[in-house]
Scaffold this active site. Sequence first.
Site, PDB file in Angstrom:
ATOM      1  N   ASP A 138     119.228  75.086 106.289  1.00  0.00           N
ATOM      2  CA  ASP A 138     117.808  75.006 106.615  1.00  0.00           C
ATOM      3  C   ASP A 138     117.149  73.889 105.810  1.00  0.00           C
ATOM      4  O   ASP A 138     117.627  73.527 104.718  1.00  0.00           O
ATOM      5  CB  ASP A 138     117.108  76.331 106.291  1.00  0.00           C
ATOM      6  CG  ASP A 138     117.622  77.479 107.147  1.00  0.00           C
ATOM      7  OD1 ASP A 138     118.130  77.211 108.251  1.00  0.00           O
ATOM      8  OD2 ASP A 138     117.511  78.638 106.699  1.00  0.00           O
ATOM      9  N   LYS A 139     116.060  73.381 106.328  1.00  0.00           N
ATOM     10  CA  LYS A 139     115.349  72.278 105.671  1.00  0.00           C
ATOM     11  C   LYS A 139     115.122  72.556 104.183  1.00  0.00           C
ATOM     12  O   LYS A 139     115.373  71.692 103.334  1.00  0.00           O
ATOM     13  CB  LYS A 139     113.998  72.041 106.365  1.00  0.00           C
ATOM     14  CG  LYS A 139     113.113  71.030 105.669  1.00  0.00           C
ATOM     15  CD  LYS A 139     111.737  70.945 106.311  1.00  0.00           C
ATOM     16  CE  LYS A 139     110.821  70.016 105.523  1.00  0.00           C
ATOM     17  NZ  LYS A 139     109.452  69.968 106.107  1.00  0.00           N
TER      18      LYS A 139
END
Length: 313
Positions: A138-139
């Site tokens: 995830d970012k």
Amino acid sequence: MGTRIEHDILIDEQQTGQRLDQALAALLPDYSRSRIQQWIREGAVRLEGTAPRPRDKVAAGQQVTIRAELEEEQRVSAEPIPLRIQYEDRHLLVIDKPAGLVVHPGAGNREGTLQNALLHHDPQLAELPRSGIVHRLDKDTSGLMVVARSLAAHTALVAQLQARSVRREYLALVNGCPVAGGTVEAPIGRHPRDRKRMAVVERGRPATTHYRVEERLAAHTLLRCFLETGRTHQIRVHMAHAGYPLVGDPVYGGRLRLPPRATEAQRQALRAFQRQALHAARLALDHPESGERLSWEAPLPEDMAALLACLRS
């Protein structure tokens, strides 16, 4: 236009009785089984002149023809974004991804991603699916990712991920104090009302997360999590489902939880931590050429290490 793929194959004794997709994956190791299945479903594969199904059994002497397009990836521009490279050879790259860096370009993130950075580091990656990226973070999750640098390595890494032989360990700072480690085995799918979120749902895809206690704090716990599967937001969803949401998680974390008798510094540190406290700390896999088992570790990023230090005090 993509690259035209043409193969004429004779099934041998070793493949007799196997599924068509299984036999072709063994005979054509440069292509993943999922890609071969897609070609079969698209009608690009013929077995004895007829359109087969992936599960159809094959026999020695049967003729298979493949006439397919190896599609080109949507063009992604190269950008000089610094990379933290933990390991590099002609088959692999292992990257320590910082929090805040998006992995793939997408809606609202056409530039400034890990994929843009990889193409600047090695322009030849443009020839591989997603520039060699075989899994994602995830970012706002930091830590280790492996990237393939050849089609053979890409196929081998995808196979290892599917066989669950890639070992991925994460450090997660959670709210609450679990008594001991455990396992969360619960299916994950799209949230029934909020399509941007994932959730534990009855008809979701099977997902298993193991965790053990790494360090106990006054009102929080540092866990080491081990993934068997790789579902979107898996650790974040599973730990929230178990009653121990990740500190700072803006989607699954719930309300801010402060330790009893917390100091002002601790209150400020927890309020200021605006991402999920999750770090991919260790990665282990078999080298796609030599077969040697390799592993790497990445230290906690500064923001997570500083938060832990503050909570310890």
